[in-house]
Write an enzyme that holds these catalytic residues in place. Structure first.
Site, mmCIF file in Angstrom:
data_model
loop_
_atom_site.group_PDB
_atom_site.id
_atom_site.type_symbol
_atom_site.label_atom_id
_atom_site.label_comp_id
_atom_site.label_asym_id
_atom_site.label_seq_id
_atom_site.Cartn_x
_atom_site.Cartn_y
_atom_site.Cartn_z
ATOM 1 N N ARG A 1 0.862 -1.187 0.000
ATOM 2 C CA ARG A 1 0.000 0.000 0.000
ATOM 3 C C ARG A 1 0.892 1.228 0.000
ATOM 4 N NH1 ARG A 1 -3.581 -2.510 4.658
ATOM 5 N NH2 ARG A 1 -1.448 -3.159 5.050
ATOM 6 N N TYR B 1 12.808 -1.600 -2.384
ATOM 7 C CA TYR B 1 12.565 -0.174 -2.580
ATOM 8 C C TYR B 1 13.880 0.554 -2.868
ATOM 9 C CZ TYR B 1 7.808 -0.332 -0.642
ATOM 10 O OH TYR B 1 6.479 -0.577 -0.416
ATOM 11 N N ASP C 1 2.376 4.862 -0.195
ATOM 12 C CA ASP C 1 1.858 6.155 0.256
ATOM 13 C C ASP C 1 1.643 7.141 -0.882
ATOM 14 O OD1 ASP C 1 1.743 5.748 2.928
ATOM 15 O OD2 ASP C 1 3.650 6.726 3.400
ATOM 16 N N ARG D 1 10.929 5.602 4.565
ATOM 17 C CA ARG D 1 11.079 7.064 4.640
ATOM 18 C C ARG D 1 11.690 7.503 5.969
ATOM 19 N NH1 ARG D 1 5.315 9.057 3.106
ATOM 20 N NH2 ARG D 1 6.247 11.060 3.682
#
Lengths: 260, 260
Positions: B50, B110, B52, B197
């Site tokens: 999911r 990522y 952001d 993040r």
């Protein structure tokens, strides 16, 4: 008055091109507005290349004259403060009064990106031409090489090209693979209107098997725009850098930025 | 009903993230709408991650069940026909009924891009965090390495993270230079809310000299979000790929895409 040369990066997608027009958003217009707000002078900004609508730049060069005492270093953030998000000044340097962004340039380097992908690729779509069928890169490279040297490029220029002398000297013309992209890199002492895009459109005809390498060879001597291929879309094209003579009228005008 | 797995690329800039919300544009919503228009069925599409708001994807994976007889190959252009320009289906394959985009995944990879540049860079601004001062990449890399292995990542997750078990296993965590960018590559069997993040935001504190490598080492054991750095902006982050077991419940579910 001092003369300053600036190096610019821009995303050409939402501009009508470099040159100020009666209406519409142009890079030159945006830069002149930023200069006006920074220096409080109404100043003409002259670019090395009048890039078309949709064409990008990683190293456009422009010059302007100003009475402002701001250092070249401080001009960069000041102009960027007033520029919209799709244009940026990367560098600024003082040059001699004899420097002219367009006329002092000895060559310009462009890159055209062709993305080999069936599905759209949102992260790159603004910057590439997408080819869903893999073209014959070897044939394209063989044709690209034939453009090296000094030639009359009438066949590869828009019919709307207004200059009289259509002889240009190409010093680099190559098709290279870069991951899932083909890049056409071309450097010349000058380019006619739409010249890179017509070359790419024609190379793609060869790549797609619609034109042979032999047919391609006959285009330059024909001096006829009608025998070349279509004009490739602007979004794949970027001006990478403009080169100036080292140790010319002003040594700081040497503006050599190697392409990655 | 057949189960199909699709691989997606998207530019997250103009989405409120993956997950459908009461209002606003989401990737899941856009894909479900395209599936509805392609199959004429109202189908839930389940994503592996999911992502952001503002986070991009080069290889998000999602699955859905359909009664449509369209081949996996023809589903790709059909969905892309209905998808907006900032999302694209790159691949589609049939998977077994036991395949679940999220729960079958063995890891996700990522990448976070940090651009070292004073001036804005319009061609990359949507996809990078720009640092005008060069950070200490060596110190950042040393810290990144300390995250390898199985740990409780409470300190590096948003306080809004709702899962109970905050133990995850990181199998890759490295800071590498790529031209004028630093890339943080991180692969794990799962990520907590905002985890990448917060890690990047904290690595940058180290890079900027505001936190020592020793202080960084104390963050994991503290199990306290308060001791880590700020959450880095989403725009530098992209989900590169989701890996599934080879020869699992359905061999075609192996979805291994190497990062470039």
């Amino acid at each position: 008055l001092r003369r300053l040369a600036i190096t610019l990066e821009y995303d050409g997608t939402d501009f009508l091109g470099w040159q100020v027009q009666a209406e519409g958003r142009t890079v030159q217009g945006a830069v002149e507005e930023a200069v006006r707000r920074t220096t409080r002078e109404n100043i003409r900004v002259t670019g090395a290349s009048r890039t078309d609508a949709g064409v990008h730049a990683e190293g456009q060069v422009a010059h302007f004259d100003t009475a402002s005492g701001l250092s070249a270093e401080r001009i960069v953030p000041a102009l960027n403060h007033y520029l919209p998000g799709d244009v940026s000044v990367l560098q600024c340097r003082e040059v001699g009064g004899g420097f002219h962004a367009q006329f002092s340039a000895i060559s310009k380097l462009y890159r055209y990106r062709i993305l080999l992908s069936g599905p759209p690729r949102p992260l790159r779509e603004r910057f590439v031409l997408r080819e869903w069928r893999r073209p014959d890169a070897g044939a394209m490279a063989a044709c690209a090489e034939k453009l090296l040297g000094e030639h009359d490029f009438t066949s590869f220029a828009s019919e709307h090209s207004e200059v009289e002398n259509k002889v240009r000297r190409i010093t680099r013309s190559e098709v290279t693979a870069d991951g899932d992209e083909l890049h056409y890199m071309v450097e010349a002492n000058g380019f006619l209107y739409n010249m890179v895009r017509v070359i790419v459109g024609t190379l793609l005809e060869v790549g797609r098997g619609k034109m042979t390498v032999e047919e391609f060879s006959e285009i330059l001597p024909a001096q006829d725009r009608g025998v070349a291929g279509p004009t490739a879309p602007s979004r794949g094209l970027a001006l990478l850098c403009v080169r100036y003579p080292d140790g010319g009228d002003d040594s700081s005008s040497a503006q050599v930025k190697e392409a990655e």
